[in-house]
Write a protein that holds these residues in place. Structure first.
Motif, PDB file in Angstrom:
ATOM      1  N   ILE A   1      49.350 -46.147 -44.169  1.00 43.40           N
ATOM      2  CA  ILE A   1      48.198 -45.279 -43.893  1.00 43.40           C
ATOM      3  C   ILE A   1      46.919 -46.114 -43.824  1.00 43.40           C
ATOM      4  CG2 ILE A   1      46.740 -43.456 -44.860  1.00 43.40           C
ATOM      5  CD1 ILE A   1      49.300 -42.218 -46.032  1.00 43.40           C
ATOM      6  N   ALA A   2      46.758 -47.032 -44.787  1.00 42.08           N
ATOM      7  CA  ALA A   2      45.571 -47.890 -44.792  1.00 42.08           C
ATOM      8  C   ALA A   2      45.533 -48.783 -43.558  1.00 42.08           C
ATOM      9  CB  ALA A   2      45.540 -48.737 -46.062  1.00 42.08           C
ATOM     10  N   GLU A   3      46.689 -49.307 -43.172  1.00 38.47           N
ATOM     11  CA  GLU A   3      46.760 -50.153 -41.969  1.00 38.47           C
ATOM     12  C   GLU A   3      46.308 -49.363 -40.743  1.00 38.47           C
ATOM     13  OE1 GLU A   3      47.618 -53.289 -41.558  1.00 38.47           O
ATOM     14  OE2 GLU A   3      48.887 -53.953 -43.219  1.00 38.47           O
TER      15      GLU A   3
ATOM     16  N   ARG B   1      42.872 -50.014 -38.474  1.00 41.48           N
ATOM     17  CA  ARG B   1      42.888 -50.285 -37.028  1.00 41.48           C
ATOM     18  C   ARG B   1      41.949 -49.333 -36.293  1.00 41.48           C
ATOM     19  NH1 ARG B   1      48.493 -50.819 -37.782  1.00 41.48           N
ATOM     20  NH2 ARG B   1      48.823 -48.688 -37.032  1.00 41.48           N
ATOM     21  N   GLU B   2      41.985 -48.081 -36.678  1.00 41.44           N
ATOM     22  CA  GLU B   2      41.156 -47.073 -36.006  1.00 41.44           C
ATOM     23  C   GLU B   2      39.664 -47.324 -36.217  1.00 41.44           C
ATOM     24  OE1 GLU B   2      42.555 -43.497 -37.763  1.00 41.44           O
ATOM     25  OE2 GLU B   2      44.404 -43.393 -36.571  1.00 41.44           O
TER      26      GLU B   2
ATOM     27  N   LEU C   1      40.405 -53.478 -47.588  1.00 43.15           N
ATOM     28  CA  LEU C   1      39.252 -52.680 -48.008  1.00 43.15           C
ATOM     29  C   LEU C   1      39.565 -51.187 -47.922  1.00 43.15           C
ATOM     30  CD1 LEU C   1      36.366 -52.486 -48.976  1.00 43.15           C
ATOM     31  CD2 LEU C   1      35.584 -52.779 -46.617  1.00 43.15           C
ATOM     32  N   VAL C   2      40.257 -50.777 -46.881  1.00 46.93           N
ATOM     33  CA  VAL C   2      40.634 -49.365 -46.761  1.00 46.93           C
ATOM     34  C   VAL C   2      41.597 -48.979 -47.880  1.00 46.93           C
ATOM     35  CG1 VAL C   2      41.747 -47.633 -45.307  1.00 46.93           C
ATOM     36  CG2 VAL C   2      40.238 -49.337 -44.272  1.00 46.93           C
TER      37      VAL C   2
ATOM     38  N   ARG D   1      38.624 -41.550 -45.756  1.00 47.30           N
ATOM     39  CA  ARG D   1      38.165 -41.332 -44.379  1.00 47.30           C
ATOM     40  C   ARG D   1      36.692 -40.938 -44.357  1.00 47.30           C
ATOM     41  NH1 ARG D   1      42.210 -41.220 -40.669  1.00 47.30           N
ATOM     42  NH2 ARG D   1      44.337 -40.846 -41.432  1.00 47.30           N
ATOM     43  N   GLU D   2      36.292 -40.172 -45.366  1.00 51.24           N
ATOM     44  CA  GLU D   2      34.910 -39.697 -45.426  1.00 51.24           C
ATOM     45  C   GLU D   2      33.935 -40.854 -45.634  1.00 51.24           C
ATOM     46  OE1 GLU D   2      32.194 -36.525 -45.094  1.00 51.24           O
ATOM     47  OE2 GLU D   2      34.353 -36.638 -44.697  1.00 51.24           O
ATOM     48  N   ILE D   3      34.276 -41.793 -46.520  1.00 54.20           N
ATOM     49  CA  ILE D   3      33.362 -42.919 -46.735  1.00 54.20           C
ATOM     50  C   ILE D   3      33.303 -43.804 -45.492  1.00 54.20           C
ATOM     51  CG2 ILE D   3      35.052 -44.461 -47.852  1.00 54.20           C
ATOM     52  CD1 ILE D   3      32.803 -45.499 -49.601  1.00 54.20           C
TER      53      ILE D   3
END
Length: 353
Positions: free
Chosen positions: A36-38, A42-43, A50-51, A65-67
């Motif tokens: 999910i973080a990967e 990418r997006e 960091l994600v 996602r909000e931050i």
């Protein structure tokens, strides 16, 4: 400030303890991002690590996602009125007459958001006259939480270019003896310029590595200590988008140890019973809660104090499966998506005695 400007000087107690922390450090350095973080990275053009850290810290993919979404929003231009020279209402009137649209920041007594500016806010006569300082909201909060009083000896250990030093003097009406220390020659020139511009005289400016201050000036003499530590700047992605992918975990750990060394020294410099305010412009626990946690593991003569702040979230108590030492929940975190600020960490400590 680029933490790389600091030399290879080591604080012995921290250097020795780093062997004890080696297992944790290896784990921190080798964070494996989830799928999910990967995908989110990418997006959004982020470092996957960091994600993953956002997800781990916030405990929620949607909040991560909000931050990321909020980090795409430019940080508002904000100024701090210097009421040592002018009432804030008069400054607002002067700037409004020049075509500026302003709005008071309700939780900062001297904070003003600049909504529209006909000329750059740093190019006005009022700025040159020292009537305000351009400063982000989270940074403005620090001096209020330090609470320097007239007559105190206050040490600012990473003082340049002077945002918090000038604020300390403003709040104390230039009645503290401020010792402003920074390692950067260029930034110290800026500090002296801001002090002069804003009308402050009761200070000593010293260019030095603050880790050497006990050798230079002895220990146990400061009534209050501020350490706005050099950091990776992960909290200012809204100002510098490159930081979303420019720092590795090894970079973060290197900065962590510099911060820990500086904070260890800060405790030595504080007199018994004196508060020490630690701040870092980062969302990473490695630069916040973990610094505090490890300091408490190294020293028995320091404790965390409760912060009475108008905004903020509690410190992170668990990170990557590690339980933080002490009462780090009493520390303060500012988040872009929750508080509209830069990412920031603040903790108030007290030297026992």
């Amino acid at each position: 400030m680029d933490p790389g400007i600091y030399s290879g000087l080591k604080v012995e107690a921290v250097s020795t303890a780093s062997r004890e922390f080696m297992g944790e450090d290896k784990y921190i350095a080798s964070i494996k991002p989830s799928r999910i973080a990967e995908r989110m990275a990418r997006e959004a053009g982020y470092s996957p690590v960091l994600v993953e850290k956002y997800i781990q810290i916030l405990g929620d993919e949607e909040e991560a996602r909000e931050i990321i979404k909020w980090n795409d929003k430019p940080l508002p231009e904000t100024i701090r009125c210097n009421d040592f020279l002018i009432p804030c209402s008069e400054l607002e009137s002067m700037l409004s007459q020049k075509g500026f649209t302003l709005s008071r920041i309700p939780w900062l007594p001297h904070g003003i958001e600049v909504l529209e500016q006909p000329i750059r806010v740093g190019a006005t006569h009022e700025y040159m006259q020292g009537l305000y300082y351009i400063q982000d909201p989270g940074s403005m909060l620090v001096a209020y939480l330090l609470g320097a009083e007239p007559g105190e000896v206050v040490l600012d250990m990473a003082a340049a270019p002077g945002g918090k030093s000038t604020h300390i003097q403003q709040l104390s009406r230039d009645s503290t003896t401020l010792v402003a220390v920074d390692i950067s020659r260029r930034r110290m020139r800026a500090l002296r310029s801001h002090m002069q511009r804003m009308g402050f005289r009761s200070y000593v400016a010293l260019r030095a590595d603050s880790r050497m201050l006990t050798s230079i000036a002895g220990a146990g003499w400061a009534d209050k200590v501020l350490l706005d530590a050099p950091s990776t700047g992960e909290g200012i992605i809204r100002k510098d988008p490159e930081r979303r992918r420019s720092r590795s975990q090894l970079d973060v750990l290197k900065v962590h140890y510099l911060q820990l060394e500086l904070l260890y020294t800060a405790v030595d410099l504080a007199r018994p019973g004196a508060p020490i305010l630690y701040a870092a412009c980062s969302t990473s626990p490695e630069e916040g809660e973990l610094v505090i946690s490890r300091l408490l593991r190294l020293r028995s003569d320091v404790e965390v104090e409760t912060l009475e702040a108008p905004i903020g979230s509690p410190g992170v108590e668990t990170y990557l499966g590690m339980e933080m030492e002490g009462e780090v929940r009493k520390c303060l975190r500012l988040w872009p998506h929750r508080h509209g600020t830069e990412g920031f960490f603040i903790c108030r400590l007290k030297r026992k005695g």
